[in-house]
Design a protein around this motif. Structure first.
Motif, PDB file in Angstrom:
ATOM      1  N   ALA A 145       0.835  -1.199   0.000  1.00 33.55           N
ATOM      2  CA  ALA A 145       0.000   0.000   0.000  1.00 33.55           C
ATOM      3  C   ALA A 145       0.875   1.256   0.000  1.00 33.55           C
ATOM      4  CB  ALA A 145      -0.926  -0.005   1.209  1.00 33.55           C
ATOM      5  N   LEU A 168      -4.686  -2.470  -6.048  1.00 31.37           N
ATOM      6  CA  LEU A 168      -4.571  -1.013  -5.927  1.00 31.37           C
ATOM      7  C   LEU A 168      -4.299  -0.364  -7.285  1.00 31.37           C
ATOM      8  CD1 LEU A 168      -2.533  -0.672  -2.594  1.00 31.37           C
ATOM      9  CD2 LEU A 168      -4.994  -0.417  -2.948  1.00 31.37           C
ATOM     10  N   VAL A 228      -2.078  -7.269  -3.584  1.00 31.17           N
ATOM     11  CA  VAL A 228      -2.410  -5.897  -3.204  1.00 31.17           C
ATOM     12  C   VAL A 228      -2.022  -4.926  -4.316  1.00 31.17           C
ATOM     13  CG1 VAL A 228      -1.957  -4.054  -1.541  1.00 31.17           C
ATOM     14  CG2 VAL A 228      -2.199  -6.407  -0.748  1.00 31.17           C
TER      15      VAL A 228
END
Length: 305
Positions: free
Chosen positions: A21, A259, A255
């Motif tokens: 992230a 994203l 992830v």
């Protein structure tokens, strides 16, 4: 799996997800401030915060490394790897840059034989070729579109592998926190000097001014989340053991794809996913082989400090 091991795995998965992230936050600054300036500010903030923690926990003596040259090598490797990776995710889809970065554990096995004299079986070289085939598949459209800029994640993976080698050589020379401070404390000034050298080059694309407040905040967020992610992975390894935690690093790929799709409209094609699968499969084969032969502490990839 015991409850303690399940909680440890959950800690590790969370840590690796947070790390990915943070990469998305870095990518969000493309167009706002150049990658080399972002890298310099992010690691300067990280080094300052970690130094405060080390001072309070262990006192001033903890800031003197046993081997300055080795810590300097760690810092230089992290600086080059991070600058290359930050630059890569500025110009490439996040998932593609992340997938190539996963070549680092495979390269570490090969470099351990060349630099540390460790035994490297023929199987390692075969798996390495499979991983490189995955890299070639992922890079196939980017070399035409980006030129040599497309090899930035490969440069990053190489220097992350060298960082892992120097991490092995540093084992036992200080606490986990002091090791983070040494590498970040040397990496940050290297990046600062590099950033201002690029600014002074006269190349318009490398010039930068003062950052906006939101860039500073995002750099601070990345510094905090990276350190938090490493702490979560460390706790997870303590609770579940290295063998169970190591494969969790590949949650970063999930992830990154998610994203990239949600925030940057980056949808990897089928061949990109095939290339990523080859790289990840190669890493998992080497992890399984290593876990069976040498159970012990994790030697996985840790990006940043």
């Amino acid at each position: 799996m015991t409850p303690e091991e399940r909680s440890g795995l959950a800690y590790a998965v969370t840590g690796f997800a947070v790390l990915s992230a943070g990469d998305a936050v870095i990518k969000s600054m493309a167009g706002d401030w150049p990658a080399h300036a972002v890298a310099a500010l992010r690691f300067s903030l990280g080094a300052a915060g970690l130094s405060v923690l080390l001072w309070r926990a262990e006192g001033p003596r903890a800031f003197v490394p046993a081997n300055w040259a080795l810590q300097g090598a760690r810092g230089a490797c992290l600086a080059i790897a991070s600058l290359s990776f930050f630059s890569a995710i500025y110009i490439m889809p996040l998932a593609e840059a992340m997938a190539i970065a996963f070549l680092a554990p495979v390269l570490t096995q090969v470099l351990a034989g060349l630099l540390l004299g460790e035994e490297v079986r023929a199987r390692v070289y075969l798996v390495s070729l499979v991983a490189l085939a995955g890299v070639a598949i992922i890079l196939r459209p980017n070399l035409a579109a980006l030129g040599w800029g497309a090899v930035l994640p490969l440069i990053s993976a190489t220097f992350f592998a060298l960082l892992m080698i120097t991490n092995r050589l540093s084992a036992g020379q200080g606490s986990a926190l002091s090791m983070q401070v040494f590498v970040a404390g040397i990496c940050a000034p290297i990046l600062v000097v590099a950033a201002f050298a690029m600014k002074a080059s006269g190349v318009a694309a490398l010039d930068f001014g003062w950052p906006s407040w939101d860039v500073v905040v995002r750099c601070a967020v990345v510094a905090v989340t990276a350190s938090t992610a490493h702490w979560l992975a460390f706790i997870g390894t303590e609770r579940a053991g290295a063998a169970k935690v190591a494969p969790a690093i590949y949650v970063q790929m999930i992830v990154a794809v998610t994203l990239g799709w949600l925030f940057f409209d980056e949808r990897p094609d089928n061949l990109t996913l095939v290339g990523a699968a080859l790289i990840i499969a190669a890493g998992l084969v080497l992890w399984r082989d290593g876990a069976q032969r040498r159970p012990g502490p994790a030697r996985g990839m840790a990006r940043g400090a």
